[in-house]
Design an enzyme around this catalytic site. Structure first.
Site, mmCIF file in Angstrom:
data_model
loop_
_atom_site.group_PDB
_atom_site.id
_atom_site.type_symbol
_atom_site.label_atom_id
_atom_site.label_comp_id
_atom_site.label_asym_id
_atom_site.label_seq_id
_atom_site.Cartn_x
_atom_site.Cartn_y
_atom_site.Cartn_z
ATOM 1 N N ARG A 37 1.094 -0.911 0.044
ATOM 2 C CA ARG A 37 -0.075 -0.227 -0.422
ATOM 3 C C ARG A 37 0.641 0.939 -0.059
ATOM 4 N NH1 ARG A 37 -3.694 -2.572 -2.083
ATOM 5 N NH2 ARG A 37 -5.689 -3.336 -0.744
ATOM 6 N N HIS B 113 -1.344 -0.195 -9.546
ATOM 7 C CA HIS B 113 -1.696 -0.678 -9.369
ATOM 8 C C HIS B 113 -2.818 -2.229 -9.823
ATOM 9 C CE1 HIS B 113 -3.811 -0.684 -4.993
ATOM 10 N NE2 HIS B 113 -3.589 -2.234 -4.549
ATOM 11 N N GLU C 275 -3.524 7.892 -5.372
ATOM 12 C CA GLU C 275 -3.506 6.780 -6.173
ATOM 13 C C GLU C 275 -5.122 8.066 -6.490
ATOM 14 O OE1 GLU C 275 -3.558 2.674 -5.729
ATOM 15 O OE2 GLU C 275 -1.470 2.355 -5.042
#
Ligand code: NAD
Length: 355
Positions: free
Chosen positions: A254, A303, A283
């Site tokens: 993360r 991601h 993000e």
């Protein structure tokens, strides 16, 4: 108009069939705008409006909005928040537990196994200079250049000691990474205060008692912790100062586990040699983020470590949907993330079927 059917708020679809699956099961579905391809969620006020009177919340990971107290208390009957993925950091789990709401998630091998494979790919991409070599040949038409020399990873019989990989967080993904790298015959160390000595021994991974100890010896530092209050910014300026100048950071866990400003500084000042990131602090990445223009020291991906043909979200959707149906039937779902909420949940919902 409220109906007497149970209401589902699907905050991020896992696939196109999601709403129809729950409608066929007799539910009413409110649909958020995010999905597996685009995790940007509805703004907070809209999340609250969509969650009004919901019995269940379900979906994949979302960005920009959180499932916080306001969303949870938009309904007095909310009994489950079910994630199709591993991470639950967009959910205020402490509040869910306090309110007696179960949070479930889907740590399927299709998901975490894919992240482990991708982590190893990132390590090798950086260490073997894959992008640089490809670009060199295609763009210059030239042949060998010693600036493109890669790194030999494993120990050799002639006495070369090989490199050291440092894994922070020896859970599902960290464990699989260690197993995938084992045959390369290199030194693997890990830091995870919550894992028993026996697990380290079984994997042949050397236990580091401190994070600093791991940072000092590792040529690659790979982050695999869950995001918690304790792990937020666990790698910041002080930690980068402990790392080798030649070290590479890999983060597929993360973004906020790493202090991005400190990382940018460490890369700019060549305090560390590189970073490969599948996840970022904010993000999607902002167009003015300095990491975007930092040459081959930095590898970025959007991601997508868990997005793989042959794996991906499919099994997670099956787990997540089944957990919702069980909860709506008044049965305890299988993949509970906050078991502390269970006794309160049982008092409120067990045996009370809505279907
Ligand atoms: P896991 O729960 O199995 O493992 C996490 C490990 O971190 C645990 O062993 C825990 O003890 C350890 N840990 C917790 N706090 C720590 C600390 N302060 N110091 C050291 N170790 C600590 O989780 P997992 O399934 O292996 O997932 C790991 C991470 O990967 C999570 O952050 C998850 O959200 C993320 N993830 C990312 C993607 C992606 O697409 N990039 C996909 C799935 C999961």
């Amino acid at each position: 108009m409220p109906t007497d059917r149970p209401k589902i708020f699907m905050f991020a679809r896992g696939n196109e069939e999601g709403p129809a699956f729950f409608e066929a099961a007799g539910c009413e579905v409110a649909l958020g705008s995010a999905d597996w391809a685009n995790p940007t969620a509805d703004p907070p006020e809209r999340m609250v409006a969509l969650a009004r009177d919901a019995d269940a919340l379900v979906g994949t990971s979302i960005k920009n909005s959180r499932i916080d107290r306001d969303v949870m208390t938009a309904s007095e009957t909310l009994r489950i928040i079910s994630k199709y993925t591993v991470g639950v950091d967009e959910i205020d789990v402490d509040t869910a537990t306090e309110l007696g709401i179960l949070v479930t998630h889907a740590p399927t091998e299709a998901n975490w196994g894919g992240v482990a494979e991708y982590t190893v790919t990132l390590m090798l991409t950086m260490l073997k200079k894959m992008r640089e070599r490809d670009r060199w040949v295609k763009e210059t038409g030239a042949w060998r250049d010693l600036a493109l020399t890669g790194t030999y990873l494993g120990r050799r019989e002639d006495g070369y000691g090989g490199i050291t990989i440092g894994i922070i967080g020896l859970g599902r993904i960290g464990t699989r990474v260690s197993k995938l790298m084992r045959p390369w015959d290199l030194r693997i160390v890990a830091y995870d205060p919550y894992v028993a000595d026996a697990h380290f021994a079984e994997l042949g991974v050397e236990r580091m008692r401190t994070l600093d100890g791991l940072l000092e010896v590792s040529d690659v530092v790979s982050v695999h912790v869950t995001l918690t209050k304790e792990t937020r910014h666990m790698l910041s300026a002080a930690q980068f100062n402990k790392m080798k100048h030649s070290a590479v950071l890999v983060n597929t866990a993360r973004g906020p586990a790493v202090d991005e400003e400190a990382l940018i500084d460490a890369l700019r000042t060549q305090r560390i040699a590189g970073a490969a990131l599948d996840v970022m602090e904010h993000e999607p990445v902002s167009p003015d983020n300095p990491l975007l223009v930092m040459d081959d020291r930095v590898f970025l991906s959007p991601h997508m470590a868990a997005h793989n043909h042959g794996a991906g979200i499919g099994p997670g959707i099956v787990w997540g949907n089944e957990d919702v149906l069980r909860a709506l039937r008044g049965q305890v779902p299988e993949h509970i993330f906050n078991p502390e909420a269970l006794s309160r949940w049982r008092e409120r919902f067990e045996g009370r079927s809505l279907l």
